[in-house]
Scaffold this active site. Structure first.
Site, PDB file in Angstrom:
ATOM      1  N   ASN A 124      -7.789  -2.725  14.432  1.00 15.42           N
ATOM      2  CA  ASN A 124      -9.360  -2.955  13.945  1.00 15.42           C
ATOM      3  C   ASN A 124      -9.451  -4.022  12.951  1.00 15.42           C
ATOM      4  O   ASN A 124     -10.336  -4.093  12.347  1.00 15.42           O
ATOM      5  CB  ASN A 124      -9.747  -1.608  13.189  1.00 15.42           C
ATOM      6  CG  ASN A 124      -8.963  -1.183  11.788  1.00 15.42           C
ATOM      7  OD1 ASN A 124      -8.035  -2.066  11.547  1.00 15.42           O
ATOM      8  ND2 ASN A 124      -9.295  -0.215  11.338  1.00 15.42           N
ATOM      9  N   ASP A 139       0.946  -1.372  -0.092  1.00 15.78           N
ATOM     10  CA  ASP A 139      -0.303   0.123  -0.093  1.00 15.78           C
ATOM     11  C   ASP A 139       0.834   1.083   0.201  1.00 15.78           C
ATOM     12  O   ASP A 139       2.065   1.058   0.322  1.00 15.78           O
ATOM     13  CB  ASP A 139      -1.008  -0.089   1.116  1.00 15.78           C
ATOM     14  CG  ASP A 139      -0.347  -0.349   2.368  1.00 15.78           C
ATOM     15  OD1 ASP A 139       0.957  -0.543   2.434  1.00 15.78           O
ATOM     16  OD2 ASP A 139      -0.887  -0.796   3.440  1.00 15.78           O
TER      17      ASP A 139
END
Ligand code: PGA
Length: 240
Positions: free
Chosen positions: A133, A67
């Site tokens: 998360n 990313d």
């Protein structure tokens, strides 16, 4: 999933480094999927040491990072390209043209990254971290399991977690481009590292919960060759 639990991050990183060196030794040409973030700093440090001792070469390696932030100038120290330069690429013999990142131009065709990976023969070993998360790469909760490389708005929890790399919270980018969940699952082999108790709940969910896009890391249960590398703090809810 093979789960490996180590006493400390140091021992875990030693294991990951060894696995990388074995992979680089095995084959004449290797495609590595690489991750950034605090988790891999010590692994890359070990890898650089091994290179400096003449134990490994990168001249036959292609890399594909997971990313990249959008909206950071190319000379910003926290772009993931600059992170990789600092921690690995600048210190080893990888040919510059073998280093790949997802496209970051405003009008980029992000799916071209998937096509490029496929055209180069696919990823042999993909390194991953995990967010508190449950994200993998920047696939935030709710990202479909069939997603390919795409632009994503970062969760506030992710921006808070990454604030430590920036001067101020406002400086943390809001958008990124990331390999999709399906892109990651195409890798032949996956190794996910997680250290520290703040990752313990996400690690438990990844391993024990029914696969659900609300916890993107649960998609890894569907892959036939995944190694999860944990220190004791990150493993505390897995053992219970
Ligand atoms: P970290 O990030 O290695 O900095 O903890 C991991 C992630 O968010 O995927």
């Amino acid at each position: 999933m093979e789960i490996r639990i180590f006493k400390s991050e140091v021992e875990a990183s030693r294991f990951v480094c060894k696995r990388l060196i074995e992979t680089l030794d095995e084959s004449r040409s290797v495609n590595l999927g690489l991750a950034t973030g605090g988790t891999y700093v010590s692994t890359y440090e070990r890898l650089v040491d091994a290179y400096q001792r003449g134990e490994v070469t990168f001249n036959h390696v292609r890399t594909f990072n997971l990313d990249e932030y959008l909206d950071l100038s190319p000379d910003h120290p926290q772009t993931y390209r600059n992170f990789m330069q600092r921690h690995l690429f600048a210190h080893v013999d990888i040919p510059a043209q073998n280093i790949h990142f997802p496209p970051t131009d405003e009008h980029a065709d992000y799916s071209a990254y998937d096509s490029l990976i496929e055209a180069k023969g696919g990823i042999d070993l993909q390194l991953l971290g995990i967010g508190a998360n449950g994200h993998i790469a920047f696939n935030e909760p709710g990202t479909p399991f069939d997603s390919r490389t795409h632009r994503i708005k970062l969760d506030e929890t992710t921006r808070r977690a990454n604030q430590r790399f920036f001067k101020r919270f406002e400086d943390v980018p809001h958008y990124a481009v990331t390999m999709g969940v399906a892109t990651i699952l195409d890798a032949r082999s996956i190794l996910l590292s997680a250290f520290g108790e703040e990752k313990a709940e996400a690690v438990r969910a990844m391993i024990k919960d029914t696969p659900d896009p609300q916890t993107p890391a649960t998609a890894l249960q569907k892959h036939p060759d995944v190694t999860i590398v944990l220190d004791e703090a990150a493993a505390q809810k897995v053992r219970a």
